[in-house]
Design a protein around this motif. Structure first.
Motif, PDB file in Angstrom:
ATOM      1  N   SER A  49      10.602  26.837  -0.676  1.00 24.06           N
ATOM      2  CA  SER A  49       9.579  27.427  -1.545  1.00 24.06           C
ATOM      3  C   SER A  49       8.453  28.084  -0.754  1.00 24.06           C
ATOM      4  O   SER A  49       7.642  28.819  -1.323  1.00 24.06           O
ATOM      5  CB  SER A  49       8.991  26.349  -2.450  1.00 24.06           C
ATOM      6  OG  SER A  49       8.121  25.485  -1.722  1.00 24.06           O
ATOM      7  N   GLY A  50       8.382  27.777   0.543  1.00 26.56           N
ATOM      8  CA  GLY A  50       7.314  28.310   1.370  1.00 26.56           C
ATOM      9  C   GLY A  50       6.008  27.550   1.251  1.00 26.56           C
ATOM     10  O   GLY A  50       4.991  27.974   1.811  1.00 26.56           O
ATOM     11  N   MET A  51       6.005  26.387   0.568  1.00 26.53           N
ATOM     12  CA  MET A  51       4.766  25.646   0.336  1.00 26.53           C
ATOM     13  C   MET A  51       4.619  24.404   1.211  1.00 26.53           C
ATOM     14  O   MET A  51       3.610  23.688   1.112  1.00 26.53           O
ATOM     15  CB  MET A  51       4.674  25.230  -1.134  1.00 26.53           C
ATOM     16  CG  MET A  51       4.614  26.396  -2.107  1.00 26.53           C
ATOM     17  SD  MET A  51       4.380  25.866  -3.831  1.00 26.53           S
ATOM     18  CE  MET A  51       5.951  25.072  -4.163  1.00 26.53           C
ATOM     19  N   ALA A  52       5.583  24.127   2.065  1.00 21.62           N
ATOM     20  CA  ALA A  52       5.564  22.865   2.821  1.00 21.62           C
ATOM     21  C   ALA A  52       4.320  22.734   3.688  1.00 21.62           C
ATOM     22  O   ALA A  52       3.731  21.649   3.785  1.00 21.62           O
ATOM     23  CB  ALA A  52       6.821  22.751   3.678  1.00 21.62           C
ATOM     24  N   ASP A  53       3.893  23.814   4.325  1.00 18.88           N
ATOM     25  CA  ASP A  53       2.739  23.727   5.225  1.00 18.88           C
ATOM     26  C   ASP A  53       1.430  23.482   4.477  1.00 18.88           C
ATOM     27  O   ASP A  53       0.426  23.106   5.096  1.00 18.88           O
ATOM     28  CB  ASP A  53       2.617  25.011   6.055  1.00 18.88           C
ATOM     29  CG  ASP A  53       3.739  25.153   7.072  1.00 18.88           C
ATOM     30  OD1 ASP A  53       4.395  24.139   7.374  1.00 18.88           O
ATOM     31  OD2 ASP A  53       3.953  26.287   7.548  1.00 18.88           O
ATOM     32  N   ASP A  54       1.444  23.701   3.173  1.00 19.91           N
ATOM     33  CA  ASP A  54       0.233  23.530   2.362  1.00 19.91           C
ATOM     34  C   ASP A  54       0.315  22.301   1.460  1.00 19.91           C
ATOM     35  O   ASP A  54      -0.431  22.188   0.497  1.00 19.91           O
ATOM     36  CB  ASP A  54       0.005  24.763   1.488  1.00 19.91           C
ATOM     37  CG  ASP A  54      -0.216  26.023   2.305  1.00 19.91           C
ATOM     38  OD1 ASP A  54      -0.891  25.934   3.340  1.00 19.91           O
ATOM     39  OD2 ASP A  54       0.310  27.073   1.919  1.00 19.91           O
ATOM     40  N   THR A  55       1.225  21.383   1.793  1.00 13.63           N
ATOM     41  CA  THR A  55       1.464  20.239   0.910  1.00 13.63           C
ATOM     42  C   THR A  55       1.363  18.928   1.678  1.00 13.63           C
ATOM     43  O   THR A  55       2.028  18.737   2.695  1.00 13.63           O
ATOM     44  CB  THR A  55       2.863  20.337   0.262  1.00 13.63           C
ATOM     45  OG1 THR A  55       2.968  21.578  -0.449  1.00 13.63           O
ATOM     46  CG2 THR A  55       3.096  19.186  -0.703  1.00 13.63           C
ATOM     47  N   VAL A  56       0.526  18.031   1.178  1.00  9.76           N
ATOM     48  CA  VAL A  56       0.476  16.657   1.678  1.00  9.76           C
ATOM     49  C   VAL A  56       1.576  15.878   0.962  1.00  9.76           C
ATOM     50  O   VAL A  56       1.639  15.856  -0.270  1.00  9.76           O
ATOM     51  CB  VAL A  56      -0.889  15.997   1.402  1.00  9.76           C
ATOM     52  CG1 VAL A  56      -0.873  14.532   1.826  1.00  9.76           C
ATOM     53  CG2 VAL A  56      -1.990  16.749   2.124  1.00  9.76           C
ATOM     54  N   VAL A  57       2.467  15.253   1.737  1.00 10.57           N
ATOM     55  CA  VAL A  57       3.589  14.506   1.171  1.00 10.57           C
ATOM     56  C   VAL A  57       3.479  13.045   1.586  1.00 10.57           C
ATOM     57  O   VAL A  57       3.308  12.736   2.769  1.00 10.57           O
ATOM     58  CB  VAL A  57       4.944  15.064   1.647  1.00 10.57           C
ATOM     59  CG1 VAL A  57       6.096  14.349   0.939  1.00 10.57           C
ATOM     60  CG2 VAL A  57       5.035  16.566   1.415  1.00 10.57           C
ATOM     61  N   VAL A  58       3.567  12.155   0.613  1.00  6.73           N
ATOM     62  CA  VAL A  58       3.569  10.710   0.858  1.00  6.73           C
ATOM     63  C   VAL A  58       4.886  10.142   0.364  1.00  6.73           C
ATOM     64  O   VAL A  58       5.329  10.458  -0.742  1.00  6.73           O
ATOM     65  CB  VAL A  58       2.401  10.011   0.123  1.00  6.73           C
ATOM     66  CG1 VAL A  58       2.457   8.502   0.358  1.00  6.73           C
ATOM     67  CG2 VAL A  58       1.060  10.576   0.553  1.00  6.73           C
ATOM     68  N   PHE A  59       5.518   9.302   1.183  1.00  5.66           N
ATOM     69  CA  PHE A  59       6.720   8.587   0.759  1.00  5.66           C
ATOM     70  C   PHE A  59       6.476   7.098   0.892  1.00  5.66           C
ATOM     71  O   PHE A  59       6.044   6.618   1.943  1.00  5.66           O
ATOM     72  CB  PHE A  59       7.933   8.978   1.600  1.00  5.66           C
ATOM     73  CG  PHE A  59       9.198   8.242   1.198  1.00  5.66           C
ATOM     74  CD1 PHE A  59      10.077   8.810   0.296  1.00  5.66           C
ATOM     75  CD2 PHE A  59       9.485   6.985   1.705  1.00  5.66           C
ATOM     76  CE1 PHE A  59      11.236   8.133  -0.092  1.00  5.66           C
ATOM     77  CE2 PHE A  59      10.630   6.300   1.324  1.00  5.66           C
ATOM     78  CZ  PHE A  59      11.509   6.884   0.422  1.00  5.66           C
ATOM     79  N   THR A  60       6.753   6.349  -0.188  1.00  8.53           N
ATOM     80  CA  THR A  60       6.707   4.891  -0.143  1.00  8.53           C
ATOM     81  C   THR A  60       7.800   4.341  -1.058  1.00  8.53           C
ATOM     82  O   THR A  60       8.487   5.076  -1.760  1.00  8.53           O
ATOM     83  CB  THR A  60       5.358   4.319  -0.649  1.00  8.53           C
ATOM     84  OG1 THR A  60       5.301   4.433  -2.078  1.00  8.53           O
ATOM     85  CG2 THR A  60       4.165   5.003  -0.035  1.00  8.53           C
ATOM     86  N   ALA A  61       7.897   3.017  -1.079  1.00  9.72           N
ATOM     87  CA  ALA A  61       8.603   2.295  -2.133  1.00  9.72           C
ATOM     88  C   ALA A  61       7.562   1.549  -2.957  1.00  9.72           C
ATOM     89  O   ALA A  61       6.411   1.398  -2.536  1.00  9.72           O
ATOM     90  CB  ALA A  61       9.599   1.312  -1.533  1.00  9.72           C
ATOM     91  N   ASP A  62       7.963   1.096  -4.141  1.00 11.10           N
ATOM     92  CA  ASP A  62       7.020   0.314  -4.946  1.00 11.10           C
ATOM     93  C   ASP A  62       6.932  -1.126  -4.468  1.00 11.10           C
ATOM     94  O   ASP A  62       5.904  -1.788  -4.620  1.00 11.10           O
ATOM     95  CB  ASP A  62       7.378   0.382  -6.439  1.00 11.10           C
ATOM     96  CG  ASP A  62       8.787  -0.083  -6.766  1.00 11.10           C
ATOM     97  OD1 ASP A  62       9.591  -0.288  -5.847  1.00 11.10           O
ATOM     98  OD2 ASP A  62       9.088  -0.228  -7.975  1.00 11.10           O
ATOM     99  N   HIS A  63       8.012  -1.634  -3.882  1.00  8.59           N
ATOM    100  CA  HIS A  63       8.073  -3.001  -3.352  1.00  8.59           C
ATOM    101  C   HIS A  63       9.395  -3.152  -2.627  1.00  8.59           C
ATOM    102  O   HIS A  63      10.195  -2.201  -2.556  1.00  8.59           O
ATOM    103  CB  HIS A  63       7.947  -4.040  -4.476  1.00  8.59           C
ATOM    104  CG  HIS A  63       8.875  -3.795  -5.626  1.00  8.59           C
ATOM    105  ND1 HIS A  63      10.226  -3.986  -5.550  1.00  8.59           N
ATOM    106  CD2 HIS A  63       8.639  -3.330  -6.885  1.00  8.59           C
ATOM    107  CE1 HIS A  63      10.793  -3.665  -6.698  1.00  8.59           C
ATOM    108  NE2 HIS A  63       9.844  -3.246  -7.530  1.00  8.59           N
ATOM    109  N   GLY A  64       9.659  -4.333  -2.108  1.00  6.48           N
ATOM    110  CA  GLY A  64      10.910  -4.585  -1.413  1.00  6.48           C
ATOM    111  C   GLY A  64      11.891  -5.363  -2.269  1.00  6.48           C
ATOM    112  O   GLY A  64      11.883  -5.266  -3.493  1.00  6.48           O
ATOM    113  N   ASP A  65      12.742  -6.152  -1.615  1.00  7.72           N
ATOM    114  CA  ASP A  65      13.733  -6.970  -2.305  1.00  7.72           C
ATOM    115  C   ASP A  65      14.029  -8.190  -1.436  1.00  7.72           C
ATOM    116  O   ASP A  65      14.316  -8.063  -0.247  1.00  7.72           O
ATOM    117  CB  ASP A  65      15.015  -6.164  -2.539  1.00  7.72           C
ATOM    118  CG  ASP A  65      15.973  -6.861  -3.485  1.00  7.72           C
ATOM    119  OD1 ASP A  65      16.363  -8.010  -3.193  1.00  7.72           O
ATOM    120  OD2 ASP A  65      16.332  -6.276  -4.516  1.00  7.72           O
ATOM    121  N   ASN A  66      13.966  -9.371  -2.028  1.00 11.16           N
ATOM    122  CA  ASN A  66      14.183 -10.605  -1.260  1.00 11.16           C
ATOM    123  C   ASN A  66      15.612 -10.724  -0.769  1.00 11.16           C
ATOM    124  O   ASN A  66      15.871 -11.195   0.336  1.00 11.16           O
ATOM    125  CB  ASN A  66      13.822 -11.821  -2.105  1.00 11.16           C
ATOM    126  CG  ASN A  66      12.383 -11.806  -2.552  1.00 11.16           C
ATOM    127  OD1 ASN A  66      11.506 -11.328  -1.847  1.00 11.16           O
ATOM    128  ND2 ASN A  66      12.129 -12.313  -3.750  1.00 11.16           N
TER     129      ASN A  66
END
Length: 458
Positions: free
Chosen positions: A289-306
């Motif tokens: 899209s050409g927008m990557a350099d202007d985008t803050v990206v966060v990746f997480t999970a909501d929680h783990g798994d026992n």
């Protein structure tokens, strides 16, 4: 651009230990590993409440579960449709408008300052997206089903998505990027990927067969020898989720002969790589899209798994397998190949996005912006608070975990539920005695948090 785009990507039930960038020797996560290397990775990221609804409410509100959800469990679960019949009507558990979010959520604040706001994928909070400031939204009916899924777009008539819902949602995210390319208005996307949460049997064949049981690496705190026969009902729940314990479909009640926890873990590995492939697909769409350099990206999970650790399943406990998650951030102004030992947590996402957008975080938000950490790895939160239905309130520091149990939620008791030196005992095999300066300091942190952080409607 002066105001960056904001992309938040959350997957469901992925603990940090099953990710390549965190040292797993088997699971393939090349896209997350590459993404993390492009920005800052948090070695010690945590979920402030390791259960689906409160964790997602925390992200959106910037507040702890007691304030934005009012409890530390999913709660309010309604497994009936609007006519009172049993059915798969699971959009919000209880569509209470804004009651579950008494203060403005960060999408509302961004929208008020000119951002276009969108949500795609698993929802699972106690309000509809438009009540929290989303202009455009596409969410699935059932929270835990990857196949035979129904969707609504902006609350319109339901429709059936072709194929696996995970792939359909990723395609829609790519279409969103195409539509926004070239637009001057900044945007914020809240995108949720359902795996590796169960049902682990509902995946493309590629991921069902990607890993062998013999190649799995069991956590050292899983009891051995493991009693696979006693875990039969847990296995079928992990394989089929609602189709087992709610729909009671006969095929979801049986296991293949010789099925073991290693076979189940191999499927979890496959689901994790599925998430990683989808992450790579979405990031590639952003690049195109050409927008990557202007985008803050966060990746997480909501929680783990026992996943059998300490004989426990699911999540919710004050143990690393429950609350510790992968987290990485990249974007304009974020250092590349940067790893921090400071503790990022879900309650910090809202304040971080607001500061990135040039919006002051309101006083009702409990989290801290992580932007300074993204510039200097030594600067950032030194502890995070965690609320747990079975274990009370805990504090995770750089080296320790300390928890005080409930008298009866929401009233905190006096008994220590967890106390571990995680540097010396990372698998939490030995509970420390509640004595000494460290214990006094940690108890003070927990008690001050409980005293100073009011519950909803308190």
């Amino acid at each position: 651009m002066s105001r960056p785009n904001l992309l938040y990507i959350m997957c469901d039930e992925l603990r940090w230990s099953e990710v390549g960038a965190y040292g797993h020797p088997v699971v393939k996560t090349p896209n997350f590993d590459r993404f993390a290397a492009q920005g800052t990775r948090f070695e010690r990221a945590v979920s402030n409440c390791a259960v689906c609804v409160p964790a997602r409410s925390i992200v959106l509100s910037g507040q702890y579960a007691r304030r934005c959800h009012g409890q530390t469990s999913n709660g309010g679960c309604s497994f009936t449709d609007h006519r009172g019949n049993e059915g798969w009507c699971f959009y919000p558990y209880a569509p209470r408008n804004k009651e579950a979010f008494p203060d403005p959520a960060y999408p509302e604040l961004l929208k008020a300052t000119g951002y276009h706001t969108a949500a795609i994928g698993k929802w699972h909070v106690d309000a509809w997206p438009h009540h929290l400031g989303f202009d455009d939204w596409l969410i699935p009916r059932a929270h835990h089903a990857h196949d035979a899924q129904l969707f609504t777009h902006n609350g319109g008539p339901e429709f059936a998505a072709p194929g696996f819902s995970v792939d359909f949602e990723a395609e829609r995210v790519g279409e969103f990027f195409q539509r926004r390319a070239g637009e001057s208005q900044p945007w914020m996307m809240y995108y949720n990927i359902s795996p590796p949460h169960m049902p682990l049997a509902e995946m493309p064949e590629k991921y069902l067969t990607m890993y062998e049981a013999a190649d799995t690496v069991m956590r050292g705190n899983v009891p051995t020898p493991f009693d696979n026969a006693a875990a039969h009902d847990k296995f079928t729940t992990y394989l089929w989720d609602y189709r087992d314990y709610f729909a009671h479909l006969p095929h979801a009640k049986t296991l293949e002969d010789g099925f073991t926890i290693e076979h189940l873990l191999a499927l979890y590995y496959g689901a994790t790589t599925w998430v990683d492939d989808v992450l790579g697909r979405v990031l590639a769409s952003l690049d195109e899209s050409g927008m990557a350099d202007d985008t803050v990206v966060v990746f997480t999970a909501d929680h783990g798994d026992n996943f059998g650790s300490h004989g426990l399943w699911g999540k919710a406990q004050l143990i690393e397998e429950s609350y510790r998650i992968p987290m990485a951030i990249r974007g304009p102004g974020v250092q590349a190949r940067h790893c921090t030992d400071t503790i990022g947590s879900l309650v910090d996402i809202g304040p971080t996005f607001l500061e990135a957008a040039g919006v002051e975080a309101p006083s009702h938000m409990h989290g801290t912006s992580l932007l300074s950490t993204l510039r200097d790895a030594a600067v950032g939160p030194q502890h995070a608070m965690i609320e747990s239905t079975p274990d009370g309130v805990g504090v995770r520091t750089m080296s320790h975990l300390y928890g005080i149990g409930w008298d009866s939620e929401p009233k905190l008791g006096d008994t220590v539920s967890r106390f571990h030196d995680l540097d010396a005992d990372p698998l939490q095999m030995n509970q420390l005695a509640d004595e000494g300066d460290v214990a006094l300091e940690l108890r003070d942190i927990v008690e001050r948090f409980d005293r100073d952080t009011p519950w909803m409607n308190a």
